[in-house]
Each structure stands twice: as structure tokens, then as C-alpha cells.
Design a protein around this motif. Structure first.
Motif, PDB file in Angstrom:
ATOM      1  N   LEU A  85      30.290  33.987  42.575  1.00 34.80           N
ATOM      2  CA  LEU A  85      30.623  35.266  41.934  1.00 34.80           C
ATOM      3  C   LEU A  85      31.424  35.037  40.661  1.00 34.80           C
ATOM      4  CD1 LEU A  85      30.794  38.398  42.016  1.00 34.80           C
ATOM      5  CD2 LEU A  85      32.881  38.136  43.371  1.00 34.80           C
ATOM      6  N   GLN A  86      30.959  35.640  39.561  1.00 38.12           N
ATOM      7  CA  GLN A  86      31.637  35.507  38.272  1.00 38.12           C
ATOM      8  C   GLN A  86      32.201  36.858  37.839  1.00 38.12           C
ATOM      9  OE1 GLN A  86      31.825  32.008  38.096  1.00 38.12           O
ATOM     10  NE2 GLN A  86      31.723  32.412  35.923  1.00 38.12           N
ATOM     11  N   ILE A  87      33.456  36.827  37.373  1.00 38.34           N
ATOM     12  CA  ILE A  87      34.090  38.023  36.797  1.00 38.34           C
ATOM     13  C   ILE A  87      33.996  37.916  35.286  1.00 38.34           C
ATOM     14  CG2 ILE A  87      36.130  39.489  36.800  1.00 38.34           C
ATOM     15  CD1 ILE A  87      34.977  38.883  39.592  1.00 38.34           C
ATOM     16  N   ILE A  88      33.422  38.938  34.657  1.00 38.98           N
ATOM     17  CA  ILE A  88      33.199  38.910  33.204  1.00 38.98           C
ATOM     18  C   ILE A  88      34.033  40.020  32.575  1.00 38.98           C
ATOM     19  CG2 ILE A  88      31.470  39.043  31.379  1.00 38.98           C
ATOM     20  CD1 ILE A  88      29.370  38.341  33.532  1.00 38.98           C
ATOM     21  N   PRO A  89      35.210  39.699  31.997  1.00 39.92           N
ATOM     22  CA  PRO A  89      36.071  40.744  31.418  1.00 39.92           C
ATOM     23  C   PRO A  89      35.739  41.034  29.950  1.00 39.92           C
ATOM     24  CG  PRO A  89      37.309  38.794  32.193  1.00 39.92           C
ATOM     25  CD  PRO A  89      35.884  38.404  32.021  1.00 39.92           C
ATOM     26  N   ILE A  90      35.813  42.325  29.599  1.00 39.06           N
ATOM     27  CA  ILE A  90      35.737  42.764  28.202  1.00 39.06           C
ATOM     28  C   ILE A  90      37.039  43.496  27.919  1.00 39.06           C
ATOM     29  CG2 ILE A  90      34.500  44.141  26.496  1.00 39.06           C
ATOM     30  CD1 ILE A  90      32.018  43.911  28.196  1.00 39.06           C
ATOM     31  N   VAL A  91      37.798  42.995  26.929  1.00 43.14           N
ATOM     32  CA  VAL A  91      39.140  43.514  26.674  1.00 43.14           C
ATOM     33  C   VAL A  91      39.223  44.055  25.252  1.00 43.14           C
ATOM     34  CG1 VAL A  91      41.605  42.962  26.711  1.00 43.14           C
ATOM     35  CG2 VAL A  91      40.046  41.746  28.233  1.00 43.14           C
ATOM     36  N   GLY A  92      39.904  45.177  25.084  1.00 43.73           N
ATOM     37  CA  GLY A  92      40.107  45.716  23.744  1.00 43.73           C
ATOM     38  C   GLY A  92      40.784  47.064  23.808  1.00 43.73           C
ATOM     39  N   MET A  93      41.294  47.515  22.670  1.00 45.26           N
ATOM     40  CA  MET A  93      42.008  48.779  22.607  1.00 45.26           C
ATOM     41  C   MET A  93      41.060  49.958  22.794  1.00 45.26           C
ATOM     42  SD  MET A  93      42.660  49.180  18.503  1.00 45.26           S
ATOM     43  CE  MET A  93      43.242  50.849  18.691  1.00 45.26           C
ATOM     44  N   GLY A  94      41.622  51.130  23.058  1.00 48.20           N
ATOM     45  CA  GLY A  94      40.821  52.332  23.218  1.00 48.20           C
ATOM     46  C   GLY A  94      40.038  52.654  21.962  1.00 48.20           C
ATOM     47  N   GLY A  95      38.782  53.020  22.131  1.00 44.97           N
ATOM     48  CA  GLY A  95      37.949  53.413  21.004  1.00 44.97           C
ATOM     49  C   GLY A  95      37.255  52.266  20.315  1.00 44.97           C
TER      50      GLY A  95
END
Length: 890
Positions: free
Chosen positions: A192-202
Motif C-alpha cells: 500500500l502506497q500513500i500519495i500526498p498532494i500538499v499545497g495552500m487553499g486554491g
């Protein structure tokens, strides 16, 4: 002073109307004034037919509409003067509205002569105040007419004129990121791989995740795909239910799942994922606790499963991914070139930007500070300006969004506020109403428009256009301005579900509070005190805990919208009898049947129909409410429910909707009496509706009908189905047969139909000409067709001329001969459990209009034939053609 009977309703008549208002503020915006006058106009319309006050009310009605029109046309020019008059206008409007509602209450109670005299005095005061305001407005308009320069004054034209030029939403600057995410989804280790996408709102996290989630290969690669939104208002149980209801085999088990414990739900999630390759998207996660609550539900059994999550906080992404994190995507703002490309494509599509606008356009894009949300909102502002190629329009917007704010967040907030300020006055109340819905809500468009109608926010553009059509155009306008997100469209292309970005929702809530438009309550503590002190007309309650009781006392509140998850127990007690709107489909209301008839001002009600609220079934007393337009009954644990036919005879009823089939109870010794032209537009879901001459008259203006047929006692002829075609205003029809019929369908359908759904209807494929001849049909769904013998079908050329969407199980169809001419407008072909045919006919692949073939649980041979068609289209340069496969049966 009053007897016991009047003690419940006496709240309708305050001794002095002035006591219910807040102290005067210095000013109110034109929007606040406009919304109050719209509500007054709605109440005036309710009592214009009462002879006693008819002459006075007609005069008042004309003056109110004059002021409304003035505000629509001149609110920008005279905003200062309107602001000074604002509190007076709203106060006068509310006083007049209170009189109208009090008068309606007086009809249902034995008011004394002194009370009736007080009503007359209140009306005279309200009329005098409205007259004074009308005189001031007339003076302003006359001064304007005297100014020759203002004769050439232009106003923003409706966005409808530009809606056809608005391009599809694009992901600019994210191509490399999208490819990288797809690589992580389809390749890599089996664990199982966790793939995060991070960034500010909008910044576009959800948009990027959605593009990956909608990839055509996804359904073939993963056994289970699900999308859940967490948000800051995280509730573990709600997320578990979201997951379970997204699993195909559990999607129809909502009631059963709602009764399960949290532990049982968690176990079910695990059991439905273990041993299967799954993809779960967890959107907008705000805390490590939320992840810790959920992670144990996701098995790590070497099945190459993936979890894609989006978050604003890198700490959460690191915590979720843990030591197994091999890929971490931090989203960055767009550079200047990417910003300009996005702005340009949102406005002009594939066309080039005029040279004279290039420099100012790049400046606007630069001032958006690389945030995609602000760019698309600014594009919406320009598209709705009414003069897209005029340099002055672009210059004005550039000045308003000059990049002087110290942070991207502040600059974005400024731009979003500007998008609200630039809205036409008619759209502002509709947009602020979105603040009533909880965070990350999937807002049902049909419900939203019905609420707008009941509030009085909609004004028909001409006498022939119904209010629901106006609501659709308003909604499309807000979408085209990028203020609302499209979550789901129907097969006919109409909006069905919309949402709003968190940052825009924050602006919406802020403005609703500033304008004293709406109160938001989410805690039961001190609720009564809050309600008594509240002077707003609208109240949103959000139940976040189980076993809550809400007591709403006598107050100025006219609209109550209560949101509660179905698995929470909520009880409601309401004492303000002048309520106009009550939307509380999940709340139990003790003694509902006994007291509902006293709420004579109700225009919209959505309620829970259970044994506690309605121990004797559907309350017949509802039929005595003279102004009710929408009835939505959510039925719980009541079977074989009957509704008295008197409901259909209500003078203003537009929509009667139940979530489960009900029977209409026609007394054996009487026939329906139609004393007026029926306004009923929606009737769903009824069992064995008999289309007699009298019954047809009751529903002659229906636009949407959902009906279930079970074998009637008198046989199929007893239903008078030959009269069905006489519903010549019907646009949507859903017919289901719940028992195995002994008859063959041989009845004509209304020629006006745009959408037709047949479930279990015994209509042989050889007789499909009954449907093919319908001139306006665009959407056709034929499911679970009963039969005994294999059938063949060759459509007739010249039929199905406007059909765009065809969904079917093709039961008992073994030979389907199709030429490209047979379905000249077909865009989408959806087949589910189509086990009787081995391949898609070649003629389907030759259709120029076809853009999608979707196969759900179909055989490998059928899938292979669809893939061949897809390859042919791509070789011929039609790259937009798509085959979507959901599970293959080998």
C-alpha cells in the motif's frame, strides 16, 4: 387576553411591530435592502386575492416592484443614497411582510375585533413608509433621467450570452505533476502506497486529484475506487459511510448502514477492501487524528493499492505517508507564463487574445499571484462583464486587483470579495444562500432552486418563463463566473450537483453575516437565547452531535434549514408560526401532525415522516396550508403509505416528492374536483396512479413524474394507461414495474418527453418505435426489460433524432443491427450487465456524434469490440472519443 387556542398562534401579531427590529445601523447595502423587498413582494403575492385589502395591496405591490427595478438598474450609481435609506427600507419591508403573515394567521384563528383593528393600523403604517421610500426613489430616478449623459448608461448583460463560449475547465501548468501522480498510481511496489498532494487553499490540489481520478484507465486497473472529502469538520462515522456507499454492492443500503455501529462500519470497510486492489482518494484532510482514525480501515495486503490524499499541511502528509513515503508532491503557485496561459484559455478558449488586451491581461494574471482559484474567478468576472474586448473593462479589473497585499492569501481574499461585489444584484441573495450549506456539501441543484423560489429570490424575465427555469439560468450564471463548482451533470447536460470552494465559502459566510442575511448556529448551548436575540430572517442549524434537541421560540425567523447526518437523532420544536421555509428532512418533530396546519405561511417544507412525527401516516391537514408550494417527505419505516388526493388540489402546490413509493388515496364516493389551473410540476414517487379523465386534470401541467406500477386489483386496464400521452407538458418520466407483469406495454408516451426511464417495463425491442418516434427525447434509460424469448432490434431510420444518451441492460437482445443513421445525435452509450450480445455493432462506431462508450459489468468480448471502435476513432484523429470500462466479466 387570548384563549388557549390562540396562545399558540398569537405570536403572529405583535402589539407593536417595531419591537422586533434591531437598533438602526448607519447603513445597509443594496443587497440587504433588495433581499428584504424580494421577501415582501413574495408575501404580497400570497394575499393579493383577498378582497378586503386588494386595492391597497395592489398599490403596495406596484411600488415595491418599482423600487426593486430601481435597485437592479441603479444600485451602483446611488449606492450611497440607498445605504442611507437602507435600514428604513428594510424595516418598512419587514413590517409590511409581518402584517401579511399576521393577516394569514388571523384567517385560521378567531381573532378579536381589537386584534383585527391592530392589524389594520399596522398595515397603514407599513403602507405609509413604503410610500415615502417610493417617493424618494422616484425623485432619484427623475434626476437621473434629466441627466443626458446617463441616457447612454449601459448595464452588465446576463452571462447567458457568453455561456456557450466558456471553455472547459483546464489544468494549466500541472501536466508534469499529473503524469507523475499517474506513475505512482499504476506502477511501483505491491504494498500500500500513500500519495500526498500538499499545497495552500486554491492552488489546485483537488483539481489535480480529480483529473487523476477521472483517468480512463483507472476503473480497469483498480477493483475498487472511492472518493471521500474530510474537511475541517471531520467526523469518522460520516467518512466511513461515504466509503461504504461508494462501494457498488452497498450503494443502495443506506438505511441499513445508518443503523450500524461505528465498529461495524469500520469492519465493513475493511472487509470490502481486503484482497482487492483499491484506490481511495481522501480529499482535504486537516488533522493527523483524522488520518489515525481512518488508516486501520485500509488493508495492506500486497494488492498494489493506493491512497491519494490532499492536504494544506505538510506535517499531515509526512505523518500519513510515514517511513514508506517514496513520493511527496508539494504544489507550487503558477509562474507568470502559466498564469497568463490559464487566464487566456479560460476566457478565449482556443482563440487568440486581441493584441490590445495582451499587456493588461498579463498584468492581471501577474496580480493573481499564481493562484489558480483567483485566476479562474477573475476570468469569470471578465466573461460576465458584457463587453469582453473593451480595454476599459480590463483596466477596471486590473486596478481592483493591484498586487498590494503582503501575502498571497490576502490578495486572493481581496479578489474573491471583488467577485462578490461585482455580482448583479439579482444574483447576490442566491449566492449568499450557499452559506447555509455545511462545508464540502454536495448541493442538490433541484433542492436549491426550490428554496430560492420559496424565498422569493427569483424574478421571471417574462410572463412565459417559470421560476424554476429562471433559477437554472441564475445558477448557470454563478457557475460561469466560477463562484460555484460543477460536481455532477445529468445525462441531458443539466446541472445536478454543485459545490463551492472553501475560500469562496468563507467569503460567502462573511458577507452573509455582514448583510444580516443569515445566522449560523451549530451548538445547542444557549440556543434559545441566540434565537430570541437573533433579528435575521434566516437560520441555518448544523447538528454535529447525537440526541440533540432544538427549540426555536417565537422570533423574527422565517426560514429554518436544519442539517443533520441521517445517523444522528435530532428532535425539533418550533413555536414561530409565521415560518415560511422549513428544511429539516432528518429531524423528528413530535406532534407534527397535530400542529402543522397552524403554520399557514409555509411555502416550503421538507420533513421526516415517521411514527413519532406522524403516528397516523401522512398528515392530511397539510392540504389546508394555502401557500405551500413544495412538500418533500422523507419516509422512515412506514410501509404502504397513503396520501389523500386533496394534497393534489392544493391551490399553489408545485412539487410533491417522497423518497419512497406512496399511494394516492381517492375516496370511492368522490372524484377529484379541479377548481383552478394546477401548478403541480413534480410528482414522485406514486404507486399505481390511475390516469382517469379527472386524475389527468389534477396533473395536467406536470413536468416530472415518477411512478411505480404493481399488478392492480382490477387488472392493468384499471390504470387507464392509454391516457398517459395526454400529459403534454411532461418532460421527465420514470416508470417502474415492481411485479412480473402479464401484459405487454402498448401505450403511447407524451410527445413532450425529454428524458424517459423504463425499469422492468414489458416493452419488446421490436416495439421500440413507440419511443423512437418521440420528437424531443434526448435521454433514454431501458433497464431490466422482462422477456421470455431472445429478441432482435433494428431501429427505424428517422427515429431517435435527438437522442444523446442511451443507457440499457439490453435484456434478451441477441441481435442488434445499427447503422450510423439510426442515432444521428447519440453522444453517450452506457451498457450495464449486457450479457445477451457479444459485440458492439459496427454501425455504433461510425456515429460522428458519439463521444463515450461505457461498459459496466460486461463480457470481455463486448469490451474488446468497444476497444476496437476506440482505436478506429483515435486513428481517425478523434482523440476525445473514450471507452470507459467498469469491471469485466470473464
Amino acid at each position: 387576553m387570548q384563549n388557549d387556542r390562540l396562545s399558540d398562534t398569537n405570536s403572529c401579531i405583535p402589539t407593536s411591530l417595531s419591537f422586533v427590529y434591531m437598533p438602526l445601523h448607519l447603513s445597509l447595502s443594496p443587497m440587504a435592502v433588495y433581499a428584504a423587498l424580494l421577501s415582501l413582494a413574495r408575501s404580497l403575492h400570497q394575499i393579493l386575492h383577498f378582497e378586503k385589502y386588494k386595492e391597497k395591496n395592489v398599490s403596495l405591490h406596484e411600488k415595491v416592484h418599482f423600487i426593486l427595478t430601481f435597485l437592479e438598474d441603479y444600485s451602483d450609481k446611488y449606492s450611497g443614497a440607498i445605504a442611507l435609506l437602507g435600514d428604513e427600507i428594510r424595516r418598512a419591508a419587514y413590517e409590511a411582510q409581518d402584517f401579511m403573515e399576521s393577516y394569514l394567521c388571523s384567517i385560521s384563528a378567531n381573532y378579536s375585533s381589537s386584534e383585527k383593528m391592530a392589524l389594520d393600523q399596522d398595515l397603514n403604517i407599513a403602507v405609509e413608509r413604503i410610500h415615502f421610500i417610493w417617493e424618494e426613489v422616484v425623485k432619484m430616478k427623475n434626476r437621473d433621467a434629466a441627466d443626458q449623459d446617463l441616457r447612454s448608461r449601459t448595464h452588465s448583460s446576463p452571462v447567458d450570452d457568453h455561456s456557450s463560449t466558456v471553455p472547459k475547465k483546464m489544468v494549466v501548468g500541472f501536466d508534469d505533476e499529473l503524469d507523475a501522480i499517474k506513475e505512482q498510481l499504476y506502477e511501483g511496489p505491491t504494498k500500500l502506497q500513500i500519495i500526498p498532494i500538499v499545497g495552500m487553499g486554491g492552488i489546485g490540489k483537488t483539481t489535480l486529484a480529480r483529473k487523476a481520478y477521472e483517468d480512463s484507465l483507472l476503473a480497469q486497473h483498480f477493483d475498487v475506487c472511492a472518493w471521500v472529502t474530510v474537511s475541517s469538520e471531520y467526523q469518522r462515522r460520516g467518512i466511513l459511510l461515504q466509503l461504504l456507499l461508494s462501494f457498488e454492492k452497498l450503494s443502495t443500503h443506506h438505511d441499513e448502514l445508518s443503523r450500524a455501529s461505528d465498529a461495524q462500519l469500520a469492519k465493513l470497510v475493511y472487509q470490502n477492501l481486503v484482497g482487492r486492489r483499491y484506490l481511495i482518494v481522501i480529499d482535504d484532510i486537516w488533522s493527523t487524528k483524522a488520518w489515525d482514525d481512518l488508516k486501520l480501515n485500509f488493508p495492506n495486503d500486497g494488492s498494489t493499492s493506493r491512497i491519494l490524499l490532499t492536504t494544506r499541511l505538510s506535517d499531515i502528509a509526512i505523518h500519513a505517508a510515514g517511513s514508506s513515503c517514496t513520493w511527496f508532491h508539494q504544489m507550487n503557485v503558477l509562474n507568470e507564463d502559466q498564469s497568463w496561459k490559464l487566464l487566456k484559455e479560460r476566457i478565449f478558449g482556443q482563440e487568440s487574445c486581441p493584441l490590445q488586451l495582451m499587456e493588461i491581461g498579463k498584468k492581471i494574471a501577474r496580480n493573481c499571484r499564481g493562484l489558480p482559484l483567483t485566476i479562474v474567478v477573475v476570468a469569470g468576472l471578465l466573461l460576465s462583464s458584457g463587453n469582453l474586448t473593451k480595454e476599459e473593462t480590463w483596466e477596471n479589473i486590473s486596478e481592483n486587483i493591484s498586487s498590494k497585499e503582503p501575502t498571497i492569501e490576502l490578495q486572493c481574499s481581496k479578489i474573491l470579495c471583488l467577485s462578490y461585489d461585482q455580482l448583479p444584484l439579482r444574483l447576490k441573495p442566491c449566492f449568499l444562500y450557499i452559506a447555509a450549506f455545511p462545508e464540502d456539501s454536495q448541493i442538490d441543484v433541484s433542492k436549491l432552486i426550490k428554496l430560492w423560489v420559496a424565498e422569493g429570490f427569483l424574478k421571471p424575465s417574462d410572463h412565459s418563463k417559470c421560476l424554476e427555469d429562471v433559477g437554472e439560468s441564475y445558477l448557470e450564471d454563478l457557475v460561469n463566473r466560477s463562484l460555484l463548482l460543477v460536481s455532477q451533470k445529468g445525462p441531458d447536460g443539466k446541472l445536478e450537483i454543485v459545490g463551492i470552494h472553501d475560500m469562496l465559502r468563507d467569503i460567502c459566510i462573511k458577507k452573509a453575516d455582514e448583510e444580516r442575511f443569515l445566522s449560523l448556529v451549530s451548538s445547542k448551548w444557549n440556543a434559545i437565547k441566540e434565537f430570541l436575540e437573533n433579528r435575521n430572517r434566516r437560520l441555518r442549524i448544523h447538528c454535529k452531535h447525537d440526541f440533540q434537541e432544538w427549540m426555536i421560540p417565537v422570533s423574527s425567523i422565517r426560514s429554518v434549514l436544519l442539517f443533520s447526518d441521517r445517523y444522528y437523532t435530532t428532535r425539533l420544536f418550533i413555536y414561530c408560526r409565521r415560518l415560511s421555509i422549513l428544511d429539516a428532512p432528518e429531524a423528528t418533530w413530535p406532534n407534527f401532525s397535530d400542529i402543522i396546519s397552524t403554520f399557514v405561511n409555509l411555502r416550503y417544507i421538507a420533513f421526516r415522516l415517521d411514527e413519532t412525527s406522524c403516528p397516523h401516516g401522512f398528515p392530511a391537514s397539510i392540504s389546508r396550508l394555502p401557500n405551500l408550494e413544495t412538500i418533500i417527505a422523507h419516509i422512515f419505516n412506514i410501509r404502504r403509505l397513503r396520501i389523500p388526493c386533496e394534497i393534489l388540489e392544493m391551490p399553489k402546490l408545485r412539487h410533491l416528492i417522497t423518497n419512497a413509493p406512496v399511494r394516492l388515496s381517492f375516496a370511492s364516493n368522490r372524484s377529484p374536483v379541479v377548481l383552478h389551473q394546477s401548478d403541480l410540476q413534480t410528482l414522485e414517487t406514486v404507486v399505481n396512479y390511475r390516469f382517469t379523465e379527472e386524475a389527468i386534470k389534477l396533473v395536467v401541467n406536470l413536468k416530472k413524474l415518477k411512478v411505480v406500477f404493481a399488478t392492480p386489483k382490477g387488472g392493468w386496464d384499471d390504470l387507464n394507461l392509454d391516457n398517459l400521452f395526454r400529459l403534454q407538458n411532461l418532460q421527465e418520466l420514470q416508470v417502474s414495474v415492481s411485479s412480473n407483469p402479464s401484459m405487454t406495454w402498448n401505450h403511447a408516451f407524451p410527445a413532450s418527453l425529454v428524458k424517459l426511464t423504463l425499469n422492468g417495463i414489458p416493452l419488446p425491442w421490436e416495439r421500440m418505435d413507440i419511443i423512437g418516434s418521440l420528437p424531443n427525447l434526448q435521454v433514454l434509460e431501458v433497464i431490466d426489460t422482462p422477456g421470455a424469448d431472445a429478441s432482435e432490434w433494428t431501429p427505424v431510420e428517422g427515429q431517435f433524432l435527438r437522442l444523446k444518451y442511451f443507457f440499457s441492460t439490453l435484456d434478451y437482445l441477441v441481435k442488434w443491427e445499427v447503422e450510423k443513421e439510426h442515432f444521428p445525435s447519440l453522444e453517450s452509450l452506457i451498457l450495464k450487465h449486457a450479457l445477451w450480445i457479444d459485440e458492439i455493432p459496427c454501425g455504433v462506431g461510425e456515429m460522428d456524434s458519439l463521444q463515450l462508450i461505457e461498459l459496466q459489468n460486461c463480457t470481455e468480448s463486448l469490451v474488446n469490440s468497444a476497444k476496437e471502435i476506440e482505436q478506429q476513432h483515435h486513428e481517425n484523429g478523434n482523440d476525445s472519443f473514450q471507452v470507459r470500462v467498469v469491471k469485466v466479466l470473464f
